[in-house]
Enzyme design. Structure first.
Site, PDB file in Angstrom:
ATOM      1  N   HIS A 240       0.860  -1.192   0.000  1.00  0.00           N
ATOM      2  CA  HIS A 240       0.000   0.000   0.000  1.00  0.00           C
ATOM      3  C   HIS A 240       0.893   1.237   0.000  1.00  0.00           C
ATOM      4  O   HIS A 240       1.832   1.316   0.773  1.00  0.00           O
ATOM      5  CB  HIS A 240      -0.874  -0.036   1.262  1.00  0.00           C
ATOM      6  CG  HIS A 240      -1.922   1.025   1.305  1.00  0.00           C
ATOM      7  ND1 HIS A 240      -1.639   2.348   1.574  1.00  0.00           N
ATOM      8  CD2 HIS A 240      -3.256   0.961   1.096  1.00  0.00           C
ATOM      9  CE1 HIS A 240      -2.760   3.037   1.540  1.00  0.00           C
ATOM     10  NE2 HIS A 240      -3.748   2.220   1.250  1.00  0.00           N
ATOM     11  N   CYS A 278      -3.680   2.448  -4.524  1.00  0.00           N
ATOM     12  CA  CYS A 278      -4.556   3.308  -3.722  1.00  0.00           C
ATOM     13  C   CYS A 278      -4.554   4.693  -4.358  1.00  0.00           C
ATOM     14  O   CYS A 278      -3.641   5.496  -4.142  1.00  0.00           O
ATOM     15  CB  CYS A 278      -4.100   3.374  -2.270  1.00  0.00           C
ATOM     16  SG  CYS A 278      -5.156   4.489  -1.292  1.00  0.00           S
ATOM     17  N   HIS A 305      -7.749   0.484  -4.501  1.00  0.00           N
ATOM     18  CA  HIS A 305      -8.522   1.305  -3.567  1.00  0.00           C
ATOM     19  C   HIS A 305      -9.071   2.489  -4.333  1.00  0.00           C
ATOM     20  O   HIS A 305      -8.307   3.325  -4.824  1.00  0.00           O
ATOM     21  CB  HIS A 305      -7.632   1.850  -2.443  1.00  0.00           C
ATOM     22  CG  HIS A 305      -7.306   0.845  -1.393  1.00  0.00           C
ATOM     23  ND1 HIS A 305      -6.579   1.159  -0.261  1.00  0.00           N
ATOM     24  CD2 HIS A 305      -7.618  -0.471  -1.291  1.00  0.00           C
ATOM     25  CE1 HIS A 305      -6.463   0.076   0.493  1.00  0.00           C
ATOM     26  NE2 HIS A 305      -7.071  -0.923  -0.106  1.00  0.00           N
ATOM     27  N   ASP A 349     -12.693   3.241  -0.720  1.00  0.00           N
ATOM     28  CA  ASP A 349     -11.906   3.654   0.434  1.00  0.00           C
ATOM     29  C   ASP A 349     -12.493   4.967   0.942  1.00  0.00           C
ATOM     30  O   ASP A 349     -12.875   5.822   0.134  1.00  0.00           O
ATOM     31  CB  ASP A 349     -10.458   3.851  -0.054  1.00  0.00           C
ATOM     32  CG  ASP A 349      -9.449   3.852   1.052  1.00  0.00           C
ATOM     33  OD1 ASP A 349      -9.791   3.423   2.170  1.00  0.00           O
ATOM     34  OD2 ASP A 349      -8.301   4.260   0.790  1.00  0.00           O
ATOM     35  N   HIS A 350     -12.575   5.103   2.230  1.00  0.00           N
ATOM     36  CA  HIS A 350     -12.998   6.348   2.889  1.00  0.00           C
ATOM     37  C   HIS A 350     -14.197   7.040   2.249  1.00  0.00           C
ATOM     38  O   HIS A 350     -14.048   7.807   1.290  1.00  0.00           O
ATOM     39  CB  HIS A 350     -11.861   7.379   2.917  1.00  0.00           C
ATOM     40  CG  HIS A 350     -10.592   6.862   3.483  1.00  0.00           C
ATOM     41  ND1 HIS A 350      -9.450   7.602   3.482  1.00  0.00           N
ATOM     42  CD2 HIS A 350     -10.278   5.687   4.076  1.00  0.00           C
ATOM     43  CE1 HIS A 350      -8.480   6.905   4.027  1.00  0.00           C
ATOM     44  NE2 HIS A 350      -8.964   5.735   4.398  1.00  0.00           N
ATOM     45  N   TYR A 366     -14.615   5.097   7.578  1.00  0.00           N
ATOM     46  CA  TYR A 366     -15.260   3.827   7.261  1.00  0.00           C
ATOM     47  C   TYR A 366     -16.718   3.761   7.725  1.00  0.00           C
ATOM     48  O   TYR A 366     -17.179   2.749   8.251  1.00  0.00           O
ATOM     49  CB  TYR A 366     -14.444   2.659   7.823  1.00  0.00           C
ATOM     50  CG  TYR A 366     -13.136   2.498   7.087  1.00  0.00           C
ATOM     51  CD1 TYR A 366     -13.064   1.752   5.915  1.00  0.00           C
ATOM     52  CD2 TYR A 366     -11.981   3.136   7.528  1.00  0.00           C
ATOM     53  CE1 TYR A 366     -11.887   1.636   5.214  1.00  0.00           C
ATOM     54  CE2 TYR A 366     -10.786   3.033   6.828  1.00  0.00           C
ATOM     55  CZ  TYR A 366     -10.754   2.277   5.671  1.00  0.00           C
ATOM     56  OH  TYR A 366      -9.592   2.169   4.964  1.00  0.00           O
TER      57      TYR A 366
HETATM   58  C1  DNO Z   1      -6.526   3.604   5.819  1.00  0.00           C
HETATM   59  C2  DNO Z   1      -5.860   2.616   5.001  1.00  0.00           C
HETATM   60  C3  DNO Z   1      -4.503   2.190   5.457  1.00  0.00           C
HETATM   61  C4  DNO Z   1      -4.199   0.820   4.882  1.00  0.00           C
HETATM   62  C5  DNO Z   1      -2.930   0.221   5.342  1.00  0.00           C
HETATM   63  C6  DNO Z   1      -2.591  -1.009   4.548  1.00  0.00           C
HETATM   64  O1  DNO Z   1      -7.656   3.827   5.675  1.00  0.00           O
HETATM   65  O2  DNO Z   1      -5.867   2.978   3.685  1.00  0.00           O
HETATM   66  O3  DNO Z   1      -4.438   2.130   6.815  1.00  0.00           O
HETATM   67  O4  DNO Z   1      -5.185  -0.058   5.250  1.00  0.00           O
HETATM   68  O5  DNO Z   1      -1.900   1.129   5.253  1.00  0.00           O
HETATM   69  O6  DNO Z   1      -1.570  -1.681   5.163  1.00  0.00           O
END
Ligand code: DNO
Length: 394
Positions: A240, A278, A305, A349-350, A366
């Site tokens: 990531h 991501c 992501h 994501d988020h 989340y």
């Molecule tokens: C937060 C995430 C990160 C991710 C880690 C993967 O929302 O995008 O914490 O899960 O870095 O190891």
């Protein structure tokens, strides 16, 4: 792409049957009750696999199998911890869980200064404010030499903030930066820990003398040692990117740019050594052209992501709508959908906090409605893109 969802285990208020109703196909999770650094036994992995299967879903991606600090800074325990990591991978491989997301960020995982920055429409989202971060670094952490890492304008803002900030606001800043965003991702500090700033200072000192080159060497060593077990079980490791993708707090960060990613993929040039694309993390760095990076690294991307950001002139960044911003998720969807089978797992994501998410007690970023809303948006984009592909329109 396969529609996956980050789910925090049986204690998550968002249940697997709820996820089926909104069209989720695969689950992204971790063994959240196993402390970081402990081996994931086949029994523990099977228990999770079976729990998910009982709901008619499958465990698509592990996020994360955490890499212990001693592996990253190369402490005396590193060898033993890597052996444990290999055992955990074997447990996953035997259970057929073959995509493993991890990161190599020293001490602190993702960083935000504000967890609920209000938008005009009544929703709120995560935010990163450079001046507030500088305040944390220079005036709360009191890191030696920190001032040199910030511009004059940022240091002026720090002085101004110092005149008005209350103790409660300082506590809130500490909570946002090193507590609330960390614990739930297997981080070093958890809610309820006494004196997080002191714990944090001690952790930073573990990296004294570790620069980018040293951290890279430790990553190369880690990856080389785990490749054989990945090959044996067909596991794809996907690192990531650092979030935000810049150097912070005097710590080296080595997954911040196209050059960094190229280095990692070449350092251990094996198909199991891959990337979590991501778009949110990468787009938060004005130096990154996310679309160009997606085209270039697509063959080694194993997990996506979907998130976007908007970077402001002063370097601050806000989480944008999934249909706007520097993440260019529509174009990324074209790139990743064209890859064909097997479908790449993607997760939203988020999300923004909306419709009561902020009061729902969810982990920051989340909430339920905000992510469901973004999933529906991206589902529409994916259907449109597939239609374009199937009818030779692109
Ligand atoms: C937060 C995430 C990160 C991710 C880690 C993967 O929302 O995008 O914490 O899960 O870095 O190891």
């Amino acid at each position: 792409m396969e529609k996956t969802w980050r789910w925090f285990g049986p204690k998550d208020r968002i249940t697997l049957p709820m996820l089926r109703q909104i069209g989720v196909e695969g689950i992204v999770t971790s063994l959240h009750d196993v402390p970081a650094g402990e081996v994931w036994t086949p029994e523990k992995v099977d228990e999770m696999t079976n729990f998910i299967a009982a709901a008619g879903l499958h465990w698509s991606v592990v996020e994360s199998l955490p890499v212990s600090e001693a592996i990253k800074y190369g402490g005396p325990d590193a060898g033993r911890l890597i052996e444990g990591y290999i055992e955990s991978l074997a447990s996953l491989g035997k259970a057929g869980v073959k995509t493993v997301c991890y990161n190599f960020m020293p001490v602190i995982d993702w960083i935000r200064t504000d967890l609920a920055k209000p938008w005009d429409d009544g929703t709120s989202s995560l935010y990163f404010d450079r001046a507030r971060f500088a305040y944390f670094d220079c005036r709360i952490l009191e890191r030696a030499g920190a001032e040199a890492d910030y511009t004059d304008a940022e240091m002026e803002a720090v002085k101004r903030l110092d005149r008005t900030i209350t103790q409660a606001e300082k506590d809130d800043l500490i909570d946002s930066i090193i507590v609330k965003t960390q614990g739930f991702v297997h981080g070093n500090i958890k809610e309820g820990d006494k004196n997080p700033v002191a714990i944090f200072r001690r952790l930073l000192s573990l990296y004294d003398g570790i620069d980018r080159d040293a951290l890279r060497e430790n990553m190369r060593c880690f990856l080389s040692r785990i490749m054989p077990v990945c090959e044996e079980y067909g596991i794809g490791m996907c690192v990531h990117p650092d979030d935000p993708p810049v150097q912070v707090l005097g710590l080296p960060r080595i997954v911040t740019s196209a050059g960094d990613i190229e280095w990692i993929l070449r350092a251990v040039d094996h198909p199991s050594n891959g990337l979590t694309f991501c778009a949110g993390s990468l787009s938060a760095g004005a130096h990154n052209d996310v679309v160009e990076m997606a085209r270039r690294f697509a063959p080694r991307v194993k997990f996506v992501h979907l998130r976007s950001t908007e970077v402001l002139d002063n370097g601050n960044f806000i989480e944008a709508s999934h249909l706007a911003g520097r993440g260019h998720l529509i174009e990324l969807t074209r790139i990743f959908e064209k890859q064909g089978a097997p479908a790449l797992p993607m997760r939203i994501d988020h999300g923004r906090n909306m419709l009561g998410d902020a009061e729902g007690g969810y982990n920051p970023g989340y909430g339920f409605y905000g992510r469901m809303f973004a999933l529906a948006q991206m589902d529409g984009v994916m259907a449109t893109v597939r239609n374009e592909i199937n009818n030779d329109l692109i």
